[in-house]
Design an enzyme around this catalytic site. Sequence first.
Site, PDB file in Angstrom:
ATOM      1  N   CYS A  91      -2.726  -8.533 -15.615  1.00 28.37           N
ATOM      2  CA  CYS A  91      -2.497  -9.318 -16.006  1.00 28.37           C
ATOM      3  C   CYS A  91      -2.796 -10.960 -15.376  1.00 28.37           C
ATOM      4  O   CYS A  91      -3.942 -11.326 -15.201  1.00 28.37           O
ATOM      5  CB  CYS A  91      -1.536  -9.166 -16.457  1.00 28.37           C
ATOM      6  N   HIS A 142       0.203  -2.665 -17.568  1.00 32.32           N
ATOM      7  CA  HIS A 142       1.206  -2.852 -16.635  1.00 32.32           C
ATOM      8  C   HIS A 142       1.911  -1.712 -16.652  1.00 32.32           C
ATOM      9  O   HIS A 142       1.585  -0.192 -17.410  1.00 32.32           O
ATOM     10  CB  HIS A 142       2.369  -3.701 -17.256  1.00 32.32           C
TER      11      HIS A 142
END
Length: 244
Positions: free
Chosen positions: A93, A189
Site C-alpha cells: 500500500c 493488507h
Amino acid sequence: MKLTIGCLYPDLLNLYGDRGNMRCLVKRLEWRGIGAAEAPVMAGERVDFNEMDIVILGGGSDREEELAGRYLREQREAVREYVENGGVMLAVCGGYQLLGEYYETNDRLVEGLGILDVRTRWEPRRLVHNIVLESPLSGEPVVGFENHGGRTDIGGHKPFGRVVCGYGNTETSGYEGVVYKNVIATYLHGPLLPKNPQVCDYLLGKALRRRFGESIRLGSLPDELEHRANGSMVKRCRSRRFWL
Ligand code: GLN
C-alpha cells in the site's frame, strides 16, 4: 543457513498489522529448521541492505507515508541497488506507492523513489474492501483487505494479479499490484502473508536461492489452517455482489 528479514519503519508503516508479514516469514523458516532473524529498522535509522535477505515495507496513512518517504529518499540509491540486484522485497500500500514516481493528493505531492514506473493519484472516495486475486505466484487465490485513496497506474509493469473481487490498482483496470524483479508491490493488507502461504514461500524461495544458490528447494509445510483461513475469505467474498 540463516536469513535476515528486515522491516522498514514499522513505527510508521504498520497499517492493519503489516509488520506481521515479517513474523510470518520468520516462522515459516523456523518451522523448516532454517535460521531466521527479525531486523526491524525504525524511522531515521540507516538500513544495511547487504545484511537483508527480504525487506518488508508496510502501509500507512498519508501523514505517515509522507514521513516514511522522507527517510526512504535519504537512502534512495541503496534501495535502488538492492532491488536492481535482485533483493527480495514486499511493499504494501503506502510502501508500494513510495516505490513509484509519486503519490499526489489534493494538497501535496509525495515524491517516491522512482524504482517502479508507477504513478499514484489520490481520489476522495476510498477503495475499501476485502479483495481476492488470481496470481501466477500462487496456486490458490490471494486474499487480503484493501483501504486506499490512491489509484495507481502501473504503466508497462506486470501486475501481481487479476482482481476477482474488490478494486485493485485503479478500481477499473482489473489488475492489482506489480511484480518487478524480486519485488512484490501490492495494496493487500491483512497482513498479507499468513493467509497466503504460497506467496510467503515464493518470497522465501527467492531469498534462499539468492543467498545460498539456485539448487535450494523449500520443503512443504502442513498448511491446513492457512488454507482454511484463505478459503473462508474467498467464501466470504463470493457471497457478495463484488465478485467479478
Ligand atoms: N495513504 C495511502 C492511500 O490512502 C496508502 C494507504 C494505505 O497504506 N493503506 O492511498
